[in-house]
Design a protein around this motif. Structure first.
Motif, short mmCIF file in Angstrom:
data_model
loop_
_atom_site.label_atom_id
_atom_site.label_comp_id
_atom_site.label_asym_id
_atom_site.label_seq_id
_atom_site.Cartn_x
_atom_site.Cartn_y
_atom_site.Cartn_z
N GLN A 1 0.83 -1.20 0.00
CA GLN A 1 0.00 0.00 0.00
C GLN A 1 0.87 1.25 0.00
OE1 GLN A 1 -2.60 0.35 3.38
NE2 GLN A 1 -3.78 2.01 2.49
N PHE A 2 1.95 1.22 0.77
CA PHE A 2 2.86 2.37 0.80
C PHE A 2 3.46 2.64 -0.58
CE2 PHE A 2 7.36 3.63 1.17
CZ PHE A 2 7.22 4.89 1.73
N GLN B 1 3.41 5.64 -5.91
CA GLN B 1 3.22 5.67 -7.35
C GLN B 1 2.07 6.58 -7.74
OE1 GLN B 1 5.30 4.05 -9.52
NE2 GLN B 1 4.23 5.18 -11.13
N ARG B 2 1.01 6.58 -6.95
CA ARG B 2 -0.13 7.46 -7.24
C ARG B 2 0.26 8.93 -7.09
NH1 ARG B 2 -5.02 5.35 -3.67
NH2 ARG B 2 -6.11 7.00 -4.83
N ILE B 3 1.07 9.22 -6.07
CA ILE B 3 1.54 10.60 -5.90
C ILE B 3 2.41 11.01 -7.07
CG2 ILE B 3 3.02 12.08 -4.48
CD1 ILE B 3 2.04 10.52 -2.03
N LYS B 4 3.25 10.08 -7.53
CA LYS B 4 4.10 10.38 -8.69
C LYS B 4 3.27 10.71 -9.91
CE LYS B 4 7.69 8.25 -11.58
NZ LYS B 4 8.51 7.03 -11.79
N HIS B 5 2.23 9.93 -10.17
CA HIS B 5 1.35 10.22 -11.31
C HIS B 5 0.67 11.58 -11.16
CE1 HIS B 5 2.08 6.48 -13.16
NE2 HIS B 5 1.28 5.73 -12.42
N VAL B 6 0.22 11.89 -9.96
CA VAL B 6 -0.44 13.18 -9.74
C VAL B 6 0.53 14.33 -9.99
CG1 VAL B 6 -1.56 14.65 -8.03
CG2 VAL B 6 -2.14 12.23 -8.15
N ASN B 7 1.76 14.20 -9.52
CA ASN B 7 2.75 15.26 -9.73
C ASN B 7 3.02 15.48 -11.22
OD1 ASN B 7 3.24 16.00 -7.03
ND2 ASN B 7 4.66 14.29 -6.75
N GLN C 1 -5.33 16.19 -4.53
CA GLN C 1 -5.17 14.76 -4.26
C GLN C 1 -3.87 14.45 -3.52
OE1 GLN C 1 -5.84 12.22 -7.68
NE2 GLN C 1 -7.17 13.73 -8.64
N ILE C 2 -2.88 15.32 -3.68
CA ILE C 2 -1.56 15.04 -3.10
C ILE C 2 -1.61 15.01 -1.57
CG2 ILE C 2 0.81 15.87 -2.89
CD1 ILE C 2 0.60 16.89 -5.75
N PRO C 3 -2.18 16.03 -0.89
CA PRO C 3 -2.23 15.96 0.58
C PRO C 3 -3.00 14.73 1.09
CG PRO C 3 -2.74 18.18 -0.17
CD PRO C 3 -2.72 17.33 -1.38
N GLN C 4 -4.07 14.37 0.39
CA GLN C 4 -4.83 13.20 0.82
C GLN C 4 -3.98 11.92 0.69
OE1 GLN C 4 -8.36 12.42 -1.45
NE2 GLN C 4 -9.08 10.80 -0.08
N LEU C 5 -3.28 11.79 -0.43
CA LEU C 5 -2.42 10.62 -0.61
C LEU C 5 -1.25 10.63 0.37
CD1 LEU C 5 -2.37 10.48 -4.52
CD2 LEU C 5 -3.65 8.99 -2.96
N GLN C 6 -0.71 11.81 0.67
CA GLN C 6 0.36 11.91 1.65
C GLN C 6 -0.11 11.50 3.04
OE1 GLN C 6 1.53 15.99 1.05
NE2 GLN C 6 3.22 15.44 -0.34
N MET C 7 -1.36 11.87 3.35
CA MET C 7 -1.93 11.46 4.64
C MET C 7 -2.03 9.94 4.72
SD MET C 7 -5.78 12.25 6.07
CE MET C 7 -6.45 11.38 4.65
N GLN C 8 -2.51 9.31 3.65
CA GLN C 8 -2.62 7.86 3.63
C GLN C 8 -1.25 7.20 3.69
OE1 GLN C 8 -4.97 6.84 0.20
NE2 GLN C 8 -6.72 8.08 0.84
N THR C 9 -0.26 7.83 3.06
CA THR C 9 1.11 7.30 3.11
C THR C 9 1.65 7.32 4.53
OG1 THR C 9 1.51 8.07 0.85
CG2 THR C 9 3.44 7.55 2.19
N GLU D 1 9.26 6.86 6.02
CA GLU D 1 9.37 7.08 4.58
C GLU D 1 10.81 7.42 4.17
OE1 GLU D 1 6.92 9.44 1.05
OE2 GLU D 1 6.48 9.81 3.17
N LYS D 2 11.53 8.11 5.05
CA LYS D 2 12.93 8.43 4.75
C LYS D 2 13.77 7.15 4.70
CE LYS D 2 12.94 13.10 6.72
NZ LYS D 2 13.55 13.97 7.75
N GLU D 3 13.46 6.22 5.60
CA GLU D 3 14.22 4.98 5.63
C GLU D 3 13.89 4.09 4.42
OE1 GLU D 3 16.51 4.40 7.77
OE2 GLU D 3 16.13 6.02 9.19
#
Length: 514
Positions: free
Chosen positions: A173-174, A179-185, A225-233, A252-254
């Motif tokens: 899921q992470f 990948q979804r954030i990448k597509h949105v960007n 969509q990005i903040p929502q996906l970041q929240m889920q991440t 996420e940094k690790e």
């Protein structure tokens, strides 16, 4: 009496395996992607070929607190078995001793036979009481404790299976969210270029403000969509931290950036009948029913007399030096019996109660088998159909991307209006998002299949030998290294691995109660 001797001089029913209905074959057995061998089940997560996932699995198996708790439950059940074994020997034994300064009343004649009115009395001895296990009460209690221990081991295995599945599922899921954030960007950058063209035309007076407002609205909608996906991440990372037995941190940094792990097209799951042996929750339900079945015989033993041997040996004297002389010796020994009569039906109703509880647990076992079969079928359907869906969405995204490139050029040239550009852009955003979810769903379906067939519970000792590099463990619960213990604060002792608990290797499911 025939049943009594047939059952090993024990009253009550003996054990047998309860019936559990499983399908003869999987629904998708004819699909070439479904194989009946089970070689991959022990280390199923390695089919993804993702070193990061391997490290997460290794850390979770060493640090997860739910797994540790289940291990201590096993130790508790093992101690309870030792207690039950102890009841086969004299159940009550104690040493006693004492000293008294006695004042005997001379007026009441209490001092007769004693040198003075005031004297000392010393006593030392030992007594025991042993209820003979004539009806098998204590032997059935030992069997029940053994079954409970085996159920605890199966519960440990089930926690391991759930842990491995949860770690892999949250990791997939992470990566899917990344990948979804990448597509949105990427789509945000595309829509920014369209907005620049619309604003340029507005300044030049070649068109009204409608296109610019619509372009700005589309850009804001996509960016939202990005903040929502970041929240889920972040939530997925927090769940991983809990599974790793560490406080929530910026995991996420690790983990860094990475692709969605690619699942193989095929899956090896064995045959439906193997669920009765492999699924830990099925084995646990069967062992719990078997333990409850022994309670029927224990309750039935109360209907018969209890035969007891009591004995006491001791020494009494007026001086401490007299205690161990032969005249000071006293004692008694002899058999006896107790029989609970006039119990107003309580004993027989207790037998009925234990039998009803056993029948309920057998029914729960049978339902567990059915649920196990259904969970495998659900996972197979998800895994196989998600592959077909992802293939079609791949084609859709390729063509949507081509269409977006064409309308972008045409709009910059003024050949088309903005409505068509907005429609195709939104379609691209939607199709890319669905594509990422579909590829993640393939991996999730495969994880669901392996979890449903009970894969991974035999592997902890080998997992602990792997190099653990990601993520770092908190100081309070350091990860033991292969070469020795961690150098920070001493860790909480880990529970024994299933193999060390059970003996050697997987055990076949023992019989339950009839």
């Amino acid at each position: 009496m025939r049943d009594y001797f047939h059952n090993g001089c024990k009253v009550g029913p003996n054990s047998c395996v309860p019936a559990g209905s499983t399908a003869n074959s999987w629904i998708d057995e004819a699909d070439v992607r479904v194989r009946e061998d089970a070689a991959e089940l022990d280390y199923w997560w390695t089919v993804f070929n993702d070193p990061t996932l391997d490290d997460l699995i290794a850390n979770a198996s060493a640090q997860n607190l739910s797994l540790r708790e289940a291990g201590y439950r096993v130790l508790e059940a093992r101690a309870q078995l030792a207690i039950a074994n102890g009841n086969l020997f004299p159940q009550s034994q104690s040493a006693f001793g004492g000293y008294q300064r006695i004042a005997a009343s001379q007026a009441a004649g209490g001092a007769q036979g004693f040198p003075t009115q005031f004297f000392d009395q010393w006593a030392l001895g030992f007594n025991l009481s042993w209820e003979l296990d004539f009806w098998g009460r204590y032997r059935r209690a030992v069997t029940a404790a053994e079954n409970t221990l085996e159920a605890s081991c199966a519960n440990y295995d089930q926690v391991m299976v759930t842990l491995l599945g949860d770690v892999a599922s949250n990791y997939i899921q992470f990566r899917t969210l990344q990948q979804r954030i990448k597509h949105v960007n990427v789509n945000v950058e595309l829509q920014k270029r369209v907005l620049v063209v619309a604003e340029r035309r507005l300044k030049a007076g070649s068109q009204g403000p409608l296109d610019a407002h619509q372009a700005q609205s589309n850009l804001a909608q996509t960016s939202a969509q990005i903040p929502q996906l970041q929240m889920q991440t972040r939530q997925a990372c927090n769940r991983l931290c809990v599974l790793l037995g560490m406080p929530p941190s910026d995991l996420e940094k690790e983990l860094g950036l990475g692709r969605i792990p690619t699942a193989p097209r095929e899956v090896a799951i064995g045959i439906p009948a193997e669920l009765l042996r492999r699924r830990p929750d099925v084995r646990r339900a069967e062992r719990e029913a078997a333990a409850q079945g022994e309670q029927i015989g224990i309750a039935e033993a109360d209907l018969y007399p209890m035969f007891v041997i009591d004995g006491t040996i001791g020494w009494q004297g007026l001086e401490a030096s007299d205690i161990f002389t032969s005249p000071a010796l006293a004692g008694n020994v002899g058999p006896g019996f107790q029989w609970k009569i006039l119990n107003y039906g309580r004993l027989r109703n207790n037998v009925r109660k234990q039998d009803a509880r056993f029948q309920a647990m057998v029914t729960a076992y049978q339902e567990t088998v059915l649920r196990a079969n259904a969970e495998v079928e659900d996972g197979l359907a998800t895994f196989l159909r998600a592959q077909e869906r992802a293939k079609l969405l791949d084609i859709s995204v390729v063509n949507a991307r081509k269409a977006a490139d064409i309308v972008d050029k045409q709009y910059q040239q003024g050949a088309i209006d903005f409505n068509r550009v907005a429609t195709i852009e939104q379609n691209l955003v939607q199709q890319q998002d669905l594509q990422a979810q579909a590829h993640g769903e393939i991996a999730q379906g495969l994880i669901q299949v392996y979890r449903a067939v009970g894969g991974g519970w035999e592997t902890p000792p080998i997992i602990e030998q792997q190099t653990v590099a990601l993520p770092p463990s908190p100081e309070s619960v350091p990860v033991p290294s292969p070469s020795g213990p961690a150098e920070s604060n001493p860790p909480i002792p880990l529970p024994p691995a299933p193999e060390s608990i059970r003996g050697s290797g997987p055990q076949p499911a023992p019989p339950a109660k009839n």
